[in-house]
Design a protein around this motif. Structure first.
Motif, PDB file in Angstrom:
ATOM      1  N   UNK A 272      -3.417 -42.858   7.034  1.00 49.57           N
ATOM      2  CA  UNK A 272      -2.373 -41.841   7.089  1.00 49.57           C
ATOM      3  C   UNK A 272      -1.216 -42.215   6.182  1.00 49.57           C
TER       4      UNK A 272
ATOM      5  N   UNK B 233      15.871 -32.702  35.707  1.00 51.75           N
ATOM      6  CA  UNK B 233      16.445 -33.949  35.226  1.00 51.75           C
ATOM      7  C   UNK B 233      17.756 -34.243  35.922  1.00 51.75           C
TER       8      UNK B 233
ATOM      9  N   UNK C  66       6.052 -37.778  24.359  1.00 50.02           N
ATOM     10  CA  UNK C  66       6.442 -36.453  23.874  1.00 50.02           C
ATOM     11  C   UNK C  66       5.364 -35.427  24.193  1.00 50.02           C
TER      12      UNK C  66
ATOM     13  N   UNK D 115       6.674 -32.138  26.086  1.00 48.07           N
ATOM     14  CA  UNK D 115       6.615 -30.836  25.433  1.00 48.07           C
ATOM     15  C   UNK D 115       5.733 -29.846  26.191  1.00 48.07           C
TER      16      UNK D 115
ATOM     17  N   UNK E  43      12.974 -27.365  31.048  1.00 52.04           N
ATOM     18  CA  UNK E  43      13.748 -28.395  31.731  1.00 52.04           C
ATOM     19  C   UNK E  43      15.108 -27.903  32.217  1.00 52.04           C
TER      20      UNK E  43
ATOM     21  N   UNK F 299       1.827 -33.571  18.211  1.00 53.03           N
ATOM     22  CA  UNK F 299       1.771 -32.930  19.523  1.00 53.03           C
ATOM     23  C   UNK F 299       1.955 -31.421  19.429  1.00 53.03           C
TER      24      UNK F 299
ATOM     25  N   UNK G 295      -1.230 -39.215  14.394  1.00 56.61           N
ATOM     26  CA  UNK G 295      -0.823 -40.337  13.533  1.00 56.61           C
ATOM     27  C   UNK G 295       0.572 -40.854  13.873  1.00 56.61           C
TER      28      UNK G 295
ATOM     29  N   UNK H 101       1.724 -41.605  16.595  1.00 54.00           N
ATOM     30  CA  UNK H 101       1.687 -42.565  17.687  1.00 54.00           C
ATOM     31  C   UNK H 101       1.114 -43.912  17.282  1.00 54.00           C
ATOM     32  N   UNK H 102       0.554 -43.966  16.064  1.00 59.84           N
ATOM     33  CA  UNK H 102      -0.050 -45.210  15.602  1.00 59.84           C
ATOM     34  C   UNK H 102       0.882 -46.394  15.798  1.00 59.84           C
TER      35      UNK H 102
ATOM     36  N   UNK I  41      11.699 -38.163  18.138  1.00 59.08           N
ATOM     37  CA  UNK I  41      10.403 -38.790  17.873  1.00 59.08           C
ATOM     38  C   UNK I  41       9.386 -37.789  17.349  1.00 59.08           C
ATOM     39  N   UNK I  42       9.499 -36.585  17.853  1.00 60.97           N
ATOM     40  CA  UNK I  42       8.564 -35.538  17.472  1.00 60.97           C
ATOM     41  C   UNK I  42       9.352 -34.258  17.284  1.00 60.97           C
ATOM     42  N   UNK I  43       8.852 -33.336  16.483  1.00 61.80           N
ATOM     43  CA  UNK I  43       9.472 -32.027  16.359  1.00 61.80           C
ATOM     44  C   UNK I  43       9.159 -31.196  17.592  1.00 61.80           C
ATOM     45  N   UNK I  44       9.651 -29.958  17.601  1.00 58.79           N
ATOM     46  CA  UNK I  44       9.352 -29.061  18.718  1.00 58.79           C
ATOM     47  C   UNK I  44       8.004 -28.415  18.455  1.00 58.79           C
ATOM     48  N   UNK I  45       7.149 -28.424  19.457  1.00 56.36           N
ATOM     49  CA  UNK I  45       5.814 -27.870  19.281  1.00 56.36           C
ATOM     50  C   UNK I  45       5.841 -26.349  19.368  1.00 56.36           C
TER      51      UNK I  45
ATOM     52  N   UNK J 140      13.938 -30.204  27.233  1.00 54.27           N
ATOM     53  CA  UNK J 140      12.752 -31.038  27.486  1.00 54.27           C
ATOM     54  C   UNK J 140      12.615 -32.220  26.539  1.00 54.27           C
ATOM     55  N   UNK J 141      13.105 -32.095  25.305  1.00 55.82           N
ATOM     56  CA  UNK J 141      12.715 -33.106  24.338  1.00 55.82           C
ATOM     57  C   UNK J 141      13.703 -34.239  24.130  1.00 55.82           C
ATOM     58  N   UNK J 142      14.957 -34.076  24.562  1.00 55.40           N
ATOM     59  CA  UNK J 142      15.891 -35.171  24.310  1.00 55.40           C
ATOM     60  C   UNK J 142      17.025 -35.206  25.323  1.00 55.40           C
ATOM     61  N   UNK J 143      17.564 -36.410  25.567  1.00 47.64           N
ATOM     62  CA  UNK J 143      18.763 -36.571  26.381  1.00 47.64           C
ATOM     63  C   UNK J 143      19.909 -37.122  25.534  1.00 47.64           C
TER      64      UNK J 143
ATOM     65  N   UNK K 143      21.370 -33.088  21.127  1.00 50.94           N
ATOM     66  CA  UNK K 143      21.541 -31.879  21.934  1.00 50.94           C
ATOM     67  C   UNK K 143      22.597 -30.964  21.325  1.00 50.94           C
TER      68      UNK K 143
END
Lengths: 268, 268, 268, 268, 268, 268
Positions: free
Chosen positions: D251, E39, E163, E167, E171, F42, F152, F154-155, F216-220, F248-251, F256
């Motif tokens: 990757x 949360x 994640x 996702x 929330x 994700x 990838x 999560x590798x 860590x990840x974008x919004x799905x 849901x994705x961040x605190x 935010x």
């Protein structure tokens, strides 16, 4: 498990000398069935206090010594294989919830988290215990109360109660009794004369002052009772003190010298 | 488990040479049924002492060699699957509590915490053993006593008894016997002449002086007995000493040279 | 478990070439039933020696290859579920203790501590094996002896025998045989001529000199026997040496070049 | 377990193109029943070679893909609970030893140590397999041979064979076939024309040159066969190469760019 | 498991005081059966809110207190050994999916990953739960909804939701109620007068300000309710506050002094 | 396990919008029964794509959500204890191999190595699955194909597929759909108007740009669908976006704020 309520009753008044308002305050907590946490060092009488309160309130007491290999099933229960298939066996916590006992989880902080989480629904407004594996939701008996003990000296990053557990309990602080009271306790429990008892207590306090200066914990009242018992049984006081109050708690030669010196000075 | 008391009795007087007041003090501890901790290095005679005391007091002795894979169930008991369902099988600690034996937990510090916590209610005023999995609360037989052994040299941060366990025991210190006594022990136990026995003891003491200077432990009385036995069986003393006293304990060539030198000098 | 003593007898004399006094000394140790530890590098003939001694003494031999997943139950025995309930199945150590076999625990240091602790009561004056789970105390058969092997090269802080275990054994050092003897061993065991055998031994010694300089262990006698066998079966000596003596032990290209160079030079 | 020998026979000749003397040398090793270790990178044809040899020698082949959760029991066998009690079930290694199969332990280094130790008595002069749990000692069938595979690129301090295991095997080195041979293999196995096959091999070699410069392993022959198969099935060569030779292995965008560039240049 | 829908209904309206639009928004999420994550810190009323919504919507509620020793089987179900072989026992998640309950996984982050992965197919368009061990694919009942709780303060690198799990949820943020609202809650739930309740809330807010300055978490509404209950039962306010609001949450003497000072100042 | 092929068929066409040539390329891979790896972040539609292909090809689909506590037995099968002894229960992988299903191992990288090694013989020319514990060698049904998903992002060194596993698959890259396409997907799947859908997609892209800068990840796409669903159900767009796309994705308060700002700006 025979859920015979009587077998868990404390039939004889345990010897207990109150140190402060703890008896009255415990009764108030019990009246509202609030969960109670008794805090304090090793051997200062936490277990004895709980036993005494169970006797005073006339409620059955179920004590569980927690340890790091204990699982939630050890508390809640499990299926047992029998000739005719499996039979559910209530664990001590479940028994206590059913028969309305005071359930005393001794040294809770030693247990794994699943053991501590399992008590949560019993310690809030729900007062229920879900037996997930059995598909049963137990409503605690009106007399049921949960008590845990906790030694602040053992707190570490690895082993501490989660705040979400702590915040489910009212708490009492315990400590070793002050000298006069402890002397009376020794004398009454072993039958040794007060003068010798006082000497033993004095040695014990020397050791307690070493806490944090080479000793992890002070000498418990229990060890002083051991020494008194040996003296009562004819052992020379110095031998008794060495055997019961110095040898068990440390192998550090400096600390030993300090303790031995205190013993020799006291029984010179 | 046949709880036949007789099978645990020590029928023949074990060979034991007292080093100090330990016999009298143990008797006093037993009289009050106080739990006892015997401390000392590998092979200095701790197990022999406990066996001797069991013989002297005429009480059954149940010995358990503790190890890090031992669980509380190994001590307390477990359910056994049988043709007609499950049958409860008492563990050695439970058997001892029922029949009134001295229960000797050898190298307790090796055991996991659940094993050490399980003995707590047996070592305070309660003298009970709760069989949580069976729903039974055993009151210990009046003759029951708990004894544990402990090697201070093995203490580490990872493996040490908790203070809440230590403070439940009276304690004895053991060490290797001093030279004259050890010589007599070797001679009496193996039938070797005192002169040669004394030479072996001298080599043993050389090795013990190396403790902390390349050796983790000194040479135990047991290994000296081995060497004496081989000599008695016709082996050349130098070969016997190398085989029984040097080869087993170290692979470090410097230490070996020192030991070999001592052996050659002694049997020149 | 069929405890048929005969099945564990070594019926054919194993090929064994003594390197020193080890046969006589072992006999003396066996005569006193002292536990024996055989020390030495991989493939130097430790297991063969024990097998030979069992044959010479005419005693059954039970060998157990120790490993880190082996539990005490694997040695001692366990309950087996059967149609009519459970049946106890002796483990190899128990069988050896009952029938009076030499029990050989190969690479004991690999085993978990519970395995090593379980042998303690069999290696002192008690000569007993408590089957805690069965409630039986076995007195070892008079012919029983315990032998363990130990590779000092593998010693590490994580994996070493405890002193309390080491101090229960007499010990022998083994090493690869010196050149003339090893050449004879190769020739006799494979039928290869002595000249070629000597060449193989010479290559083997080159590899052994690399120990600590890129090789963890030298080449064992076994691998030299492999090479000799391949040559006897018609394989080109250089191919045989590469396949049996170089490829298995290292993937380091420098070491391989050194070994290949030695092979080519020897069979130029 | 049906130990039907026939079910383990390789009935159809596997496609195998020899790279050197490996077929003859394997036959010599098999003739002496020496254990064999086949070494080499992922997908270079190690398993195919063993399968081919089993077919050529007409022996049954039992393959076991090793993994870190595999226990010795998975290899050796276990008791199975049945209506009439327990029944012993041979594991694949035991079956192979009984029926005289070649037992191929693939990626042995992944297995736990108990799995590797269990093969020791099968790989020396004893050629036995002790079923400790059953109390049976199996003598290997004369046709039995043990083969293991080993990827040197995966060696690490944590996961490597112990020298005491390595020194029980003869060893073969394998690598990817050189270009002409690999082209033939691709063409014959997939039916793709030699010109296109050669182009794929060339891309594969580009990737192999990146090993150690961003790639952990080169592209295996298997992936080239995948690409050829897709092209044969009508996929555009560039899409096929991306899908079978670039996307699966990395990757990293730089490496991908290099590979994509090679693909585009080759099929411009 | 009795899948009696009624036993999981919340029959009595739980006391719940809305803090914002959470009731309406939850209803919208439930209408679309979107999974919900609540949360917030310990004891701010997350569980109470879910219970209230279940009551308002008239749906059964199955609560599972997650812990690190919980396995996927604890959620999904397992085979149970019975007289006539094995019987499948639905776990709480399976029961909820079958009967159309709201399944509330409390402190999901404590659970092992297999527990969190098992909910994935229930939280996307599939709304299925594969019982791999039973070979059954459950389609969730139209009323089924999944709710999890999550305490952001506990997030750590080791323990956080993936994640790919996060996702899958809508929330809500919760926090302690602001002072006026919390005072009303205390007063209504315990019957204590509003003035005293307000004082308790003020002390609680002092403690919450210490969060991050020596306290891991603020004081929960639950603990304030405890203090109010004790006062209602006749305990002196200062004693009640110490016992319910200071002693349980910290052993740090500085923090204790600050809290005690606040208590004394408030109830001077 | 009912191996009813029909229960695993995808009976209704899943909504799937192709992003490129993936449908045609998958068909080519399936035609040659090459194993397929679908890679991507994700919630980008990997599982949906596989479901769609199974529907298009008219083949049964068996999906397994992998996790770190899943064992090889969970995939392959196990013996189940029954009244008449044990019965073998095929695992999902075995079922798929027998009935000719597409077996989809979701998030394979989460599984333990034994799970990944077990698929090896199914992914090369052998197309077999050895059931070692049953002594059976399954030849895969001609329709069987193996598909795995892989994220990838999560590798890590700890959790990555071994090259020997990777090199058994052809691979597809997936990513979030580009804006126009994603807008259509949102609109078609939820019935929300295209204008509002486009706004949601725009917010989603803002979040995706934050990946690596605090996220860590974008919004799905799934979360955008959640937001659209809530809006369709009458929730205010800003509340819907906060609840479904930000909370849901961040605190992290900064992230935010950024997301909330984007939401407010878009729905101003």
């Amino acid at each position: 498990m025979t859920t015979d309520k009587e077998q868990y009753k404390v039939h004889k008044e345990p010897f207990y000398q109150a140190q402060g308002k703890e008896v009255v305050l415990y009764e108030a907590a019990y009246a509202a069935r609030l969960p109670v946490m008794v805090k304090g060092p090793t051997g200062c009488g936490k277990s004895r206090f709980v036993e005494y309160m169970a006797w005073k309130l006339g409620k059955p007491l179920i004590t569980v010594a927690c340890n790091e290999d204990m699982t939630a099933s050890d508390l809640v229960g499990r299926y047992l294989l029998e000739a005719n298939g499996t039979r559910w066996l209530d664990g001590p916590l479940t028994t206590a919830a059913r028969i309305g006992a005071i359930c005393y989880l001794d040294e809770i902080v030693e247990a794994r988290q699943d053991t501590t989480v399992v008590i949560h629904p019993l310690t809030d407004h729900r007062r229920t215990l879900p037996l997930d594996k059995k598909g049963e939701l137990i409503e605690a008996h009106p007399d049921f109360q949960l008590v845990i003990s906790y030694n602040p000296g053992y707190q570490s990053l690895m082993k501490d109660l989660k705040q979400s557990t702590k915040q489910r309990f009212t708490a009492f602080d315990f400590d070793y009794p002050e000298a006069t009271l402890e002397t009376q306790i020794i004398a009454r429990e072993t039958g040794l004369d007060e003068a010798t008892s006082a000497k033993l207590v004095k040695i014990g306090q020397t050791a307690r002052n070493l806490k944090g200066h080479g000793l992890d914990e002070g000498i418990s009242t229990r060890l002083i009772v051991y020494a008194a018992t040996l003296i009562k049984n004819g052992v020379d006081p110095k031998d008794a003190c060495r055997m019961a109050m110095a040898r068990p708690i440390t192998d550090d030669s400096d600390i030993r010298a300090t303790l031995d010196h205190a013993i020799d000075a006291t029984f010179a």
